[in-house]
Motif scaffolding. Structure first.
Motif, mmCIF file in Angstrom:
data_model
loop_
_atom_site.group_PDB
_atom_site.id
_atom_site.type_symbol
_atom_site.label_atom_id
_atom_site.label_comp_id
_atom_site.label_asym_id
_atom_site.label_seq_id
_atom_site.Cartn_x
_atom_site.Cartn_y
_atom_site.Cartn_z
ATOM 1 N N ALA A 15 0.812 -1.214 0.000
ATOM 2 C CA ALA A 15 0.000 0.000 0.000
ATOM 3 C C ALA A 15 0.841 1.257 0.000
ATOM 4 O O ALA A 15 0.392 2.316 -0.426
ATOM 5 C CB ALA A 15 -0.931 0.001 1.213
ATOM 6 N N SER A 16 2.080 1.156 0.471
ATOM 7 C CA SER A 16 2.913 2.345 0.551
ATOM 8 C C SER A 16 3.432 2.795 -0.794
ATOM 9 O O SER A 16 3.952 3.895 -0.927
ATOM 10 C CB SER A 16 4.099 2.089 1.494
ATOM 11 O OG SER A 16 4.915 1.070 0.966
ATOM 12 N N VAL A 17 3.330 1.943 -1.794
ATOM 13 C CA VAL A 17 3.833 2.321 -3.113
ATOM 14 C C VAL A 17 2.745 2.233 -4.168
ATOM 15 O O VAL A 17 3.009 2.038 -5.333
ATOM 16 C CB VAL A 17 5.036 1.428 -3.519
ATOM 17 C CG1 VAL A 17 6.235 1.742 -2.668
ATOM 18 C CG2 VAL A 17 4.673 -0.051 -3.411
ATOM 19 N N ALA A 18 1.477 2.383 -3.755
ATOM 20 C CA ALA A 18 0.364 2.236 -4.696
ATOM 21 C C ALA A 18 0.414 3.303 -5.772
ATOM 22 O O ALA A 18 0.701 4.453 -5.507
ATOM 23 C CB ALA A 18 -0.959 2.336 -3.931
ATOM 24 N N LEU A 19 0.133 2.894 -7.005
ATOM 25 C CA LEU A 19 -0.011 3.847 -8.095
ATOM 26 C C LEU A 19 -1.398 4.464 -8.044
ATOM 27 O O LEU A 19 -2.297 3.965 -7.383
ATOM 28 C CB LEU A 19 0.184 3.126 -9.444
ATOM 29 C CG LEU A 19 1.586 2.623 -9.732
ATOM 30 C CD1 LEU A 19 1.599 1.968 -11.097
ATOM 31 C CD2 LEU A 19 2.589 3.747 -9.696
ATOM 32 N N SER A 20 -1.611 5.518 -8.843
ATOM 33 C CA SER A 20 -2.890 6.209 -8.785
ATOM 34 C C SER A 20 -3.847 5.672 -9.827
ATOM 35 O O SER A 20 -4.451 6.420 -10.574
ATOM 36 C CB SER A 20 -2.672 7.707 -9.002
ATOM 37 O OG SER A 20 -2.071 7.927 -10.247
ATOM 38 N N LEU A 21 -4.035 4.348 -9.858
ATOM 39 C CA LEU A 21 -5.106 3.818 -10.695
ATOM 40 C C LEU A 21 -6.432 4.304 -10.160
ATOM 41 O O LEU A 21 -7.378 4.523 -10.901
ATOM 42 C CB LEU A 21 -5.085 2.281 -10.652
ATOM 43 C CG LEU A 21 -4.914 1.543 -11.964
ATOM 44 C CD1 LEU A 21 -5.270 0.099 -11.809
ATOM 45 C CD2 LEU A 21 -5.651 2.179 -13.102
ATOM 46 N N SER A 22 -6.525 4.446 -8.856
ATOM 47 C CA SER A 22 -7.804 4.788 -8.283
ATOM 48 C C SER A 22 -7.724 5.970 -7.352
ATOM 49 O O SER A 22 -8.540 6.867 -7.420
ATOM 50 C CB SER A 22 -8.377 3.573 -7.546
ATOM 51 O OG SER A 22 -7.385 3.014 -6.694
ATOM 52 N N ILE A 23 -6.769 5.989 -6.453
ATOM 53 C CA ILE A 23 -6.651 7.107 -5.539
ATOM 54 C C ILE A 23 -5.196 7.436 -5.371
ATOM 55 O O ILE A 23 -4.323 6.591 -5.526
ATOM 56 C CB ILE A 23 -7.277 6.785 -4.168
ATOM 57 C CG1 ILE A 23 -6.616 5.542 -3.554
ATOM 58 C CG2 ILE A 23 -8.755 6.593 -4.260
ATOM 59 C CD1 ILE A 23 -7.081 5.230 -2.162
ATOM 60 N N PRO A 329 3.079 -1.946 -7.332
ATOM 61 C CA PRO A 329 4.286 -2.623 -7.824
ATOM 62 C C PRO A 329 4.968 -3.400 -6.700
ATOM 63 O O PRO A 329 4.984 -2.967 -5.541
ATOM 64 C CB PRO A 329 5.173 -1.465 -8.301
ATOM 65 C CG PRO A 329 4.262 -0.293 -8.432
ATOM 66 C CD PRO A 329 3.191 -0.482 -7.412
ATOM 67 N N MET A 330 5.529 -4.550 -7.047
ATOM 68 C CA MET A 330 6.272 -5.346 -6.088
ATOM 69 C C MET A 330 7.715 -4.858 -6.020
ATOM 70 O O MET A 330 8.376 -4.715 -7.056
ATOM 71 C CB MET A 330 6.233 -6.824 -6.478
ATOM 72 C CG MET A 330 4.838 -7.439 -6.381
ATOM 73 S SD MET A 330 4.203 -7.562 -4.688
ATOM 74 C CE MET A 330 3.263 -6.037 -4.507
ATOM 75 N N LEU A 331 8.188 -4.613 -4.835
ATOM 76 C CA LEU A 331 9.521 -4.049 -4.637
ATOM 77 C C LEU A 331 10.590 -4.977 -5.191
ATOM 78 O O LEU A 331 10.627 -6.167 -4.875
ATOM 79 C CB LEU A 331 9.769 -3.807 -3.146
ATOM 80 C CG LEU A 331 8.811 -2.820 -2.471
ATOM 81 C CD1 LEU A 331 9.070 -2.788 -0.976
ATOM 82 C CD2 LEU A 331 8.965 -1.435 -3.068
ATOM 83 N N GLY A 332 11.448 -4.422 -6.040
ATOM 84 C CA GLY A 332 12.553 -5.198 -6.584
ATOM 85 C C GLY A 332 12.178 -6.140 -7.700
ATOM 86 O O GLY A 332 12.992 -6.960 -8.131
ATOM 87 N N HIS A 333 10.949 -6.045 -8.192
ATOM 88 C CA HIS A 333 10.492 -6.944 -9.262
ATOM 89 C C HIS A 333 9.776 -6.127 -10.332
ATOM 90 O O HIS A 333 9.410 -4.968 -10.120
ATOM 91 C CB HIS A 333 9.554 -8.012 -8.705
ATOM 92 C CG HIS A 333 10.154 -8.851 -7.619
ATOM 93 N ND1 HIS A 333 10.921 -9.962 -7.866
ATOM 94 C CD2 HIS A 333 10.131 -8.702 -6.274
ATOM 95 C CE1 HIS A 333 11.328 -10.476 -6.720
ATOM 96 N NE2 HIS A 333 10.862 -9.734 -5.738
ATOM 97 N N SER A 334 9.550 -6.739 -11.474
ATOM 98 C CA SER A 334 8.799 -6.079 -12.550
ATOM 99 C C SER A 334 7.363 -6.576 -12.570
ATOM 100 O O SER A 334 6.725 -6.636 -13.612
ATOM 101 C CB SER A 334 9.473 -6.348 -13.898
ATOM 102 O OG SER A 334 10.780 -5.840 -13.917
ATOM 103 N N THR A 335 6.873 -6.953 -11.398
ATOM 104 C CA THR A 335 5.517 -7.470 -11.260
ATOM 105 C C THR A 335 4.714 -6.523 -10.382
ATOM 106 O O THR A 335 5.232 -5.548 -9.845
ATOM 107 C CB THR A 335 5.544 -8.875 -10.639
ATOM 108 O OG1 THR A 335 6.218 -8.814 -9.373
ATOM 109 C CG2 THR A 335 6.283 -9.856 -11.549
#
Length: 401
Positions: A15-23, A329-335
């Motif tokens: 949750a600390s690195v959520a993108l703004s898809l929604s909020i 995004p998952m930290l340290g990954h491209s997922t």
């Protein structure tokens, strides 16, 4: 040994690195779980034991993927783990292009329901319609025990350019149809527009992608010297997209009022959005077309315009997706994780999940995704060669105003 710990921790810290898809989200780390020390080493131990002693060799990555899948089997159908390919495909889709079969789905009572086929996609060309249900995938019967696995397989076939066979229960006739789909590039224009009936602006909003608001603003500027009698905004078969775009588009048409509220467990998932005092197409009647393929961001926009008394809704009850997803995004990954983080409520405080939004003027049309019905763009006369009862009703309502 600690690789799985990193995977699982990402779910908790995501949750600390959520993108703004929604909020929009500020960085905020949830407290450490009281079960951390007991549960995570146990899970790692189980995988180590299987990898070491199981009679057949099992790839560790497969075990980790199975563990991740098990986590999401406990969540709602809109949450999921995005592989590197899946994450990239979603980012491309938000820019209006992706490679796939061209349909959006949701799950209902253990069934996979088509929300909408995208225009000029393999799904639309095959005759798939909003409301169709997938009852068989590549000879595998679909039910509540395997629908998540089926969705994963569909995504796998898409990203690896494999064809799929689908058996559908058609929404209108309830007959079964067997179709073969091959993935292809799907290009989505955010809007299509035209002046119809001489003085009515028609905007077909096909996707809430990154350029949707800008496209509508640009179109408004092109029409600013035309004395419009009314506006028709068509969000039929629009499965949603970026919530921020739905909010900004609603703001374009509203001079005041609440647009939407979101409610979730963590602090930044709780927001209330209001309209600013500047708007376009003021003081002219506005009709919004909805149907059972109008979902998510489409419903946010439609409800905001309806409940603020800016527009009259014409068509059918919408799909009923009242939850908000964020891409983490998952930290340290491209997922990444696509995670449901909140419910949303309409300006009047209504929750529409699994209910939908009722139109003010109900006009049901069968096969609304048929090429003879959508989109309603005809260079001569919108009703001359491709009659659409919902558009005709919207025109009649505007004329009556």
């Amino acid at each position: 040994m600690y690789q799985l710990i990193r995977y699982i921790c990402c779910f908790v810290l995501g949750a600390s690195v959520a993108l703004s898809l929604s909020i929009s989200s500020s960085e905020q780390t949830p407290p450490k779980s009281i079960y951390y020390d007991a549960d995570y080493p146990l899970l790692v131990d189980v995988i180590d034991t299987i990898e070491t002693y199981y009679m057949d060799k099992v790839d560790r990555k497969s075990l980790i993927n199975a563990a991740i899948k098990g986590v999401f089997d406990k969540l709602d159908p809109y949450s999921g783990f995005l592989s590197e390919d899946g994450y990239q495909a979603l980012n491309n889709a938000n820019r209006g292009e992706y490679f796939g079969f061209g349909f959006e789905v949701a799950t209902d009572d253990g069934q996979i329901t088509i929300v909408t086929p995208f225009k000029n996609s393999p799904a639309e060309r095959a005759g798939i319609e909003a409301g169709d249900k997938i009852i068989k995938f590549n000879d595998t019967q679909v039910d509540e025990t395997n629908f998540q696995s089926v969705l994963t397989e569909i995504r796998f076939h898409s990203t690896h350019n494999f064809a799929i066979n689908l058996t559908l229960k058609k929404t209108n006739s309830h007959q079964e149809a067997l179709l073969t789909l091959e993935p292809d590039f799907v290009y989505i224009q955010s809007i299509e527009s035209q002046i119809i009936d001489g003085d009515i602006g028609y905007i077909h909003l096909t996707s809430f992608q990154e350029d949707a608001t800008d496209a509508i603003v640009k179109q408004a500027k092109e029409w600013q010297n035309i004395a419009l009698k009314g506006i028709i905004l068509d969000v039929r078969n629009n499965p949603g997209g970026l919530l921020e775009q739905a909010i900004s588009i609603a703001d374009l048409f509203l001079e005041k009022g609440k647009i939407v509220s979101t409610n979730g467990r963590f602090f930044d998932a709780n927001e209330v959005y209001y309209a600013s005092n500047q708007s376009i197409f003021t003081n002219i009647p506005m009709a919004v077309l909805i149907n059972k393929g109008s979902a998510s961001a489409s419903e946010v926009l439609a409800a905001a315009l309806q409940e603020n008394h800016r527009a009259t809704l014409v068509g059918e009850t919408s799909f009923g997706k009242g939850t908000v997803q964020s891409i983490i995004p998952m930290l340290g990954h491209s997922t990444a994780v696509k995670l449901t983080i909140a419910n949303y409520s309409t300006p009047n405080g209504n929750y529409i999940n699994e209910k939908g939004i009722d139109p003010d003027i109900e006009i049901a049309i069968s096969s609304v995704t048929d090429l003879t019905n959508m989109p309603i763009i005809d260079s001569e006369n919108v009703l001359e060669n491709s009659y659409d009862q919902q558009v005709a009703s919207a025109i009649a309502w505007i004329d009556g105003r």
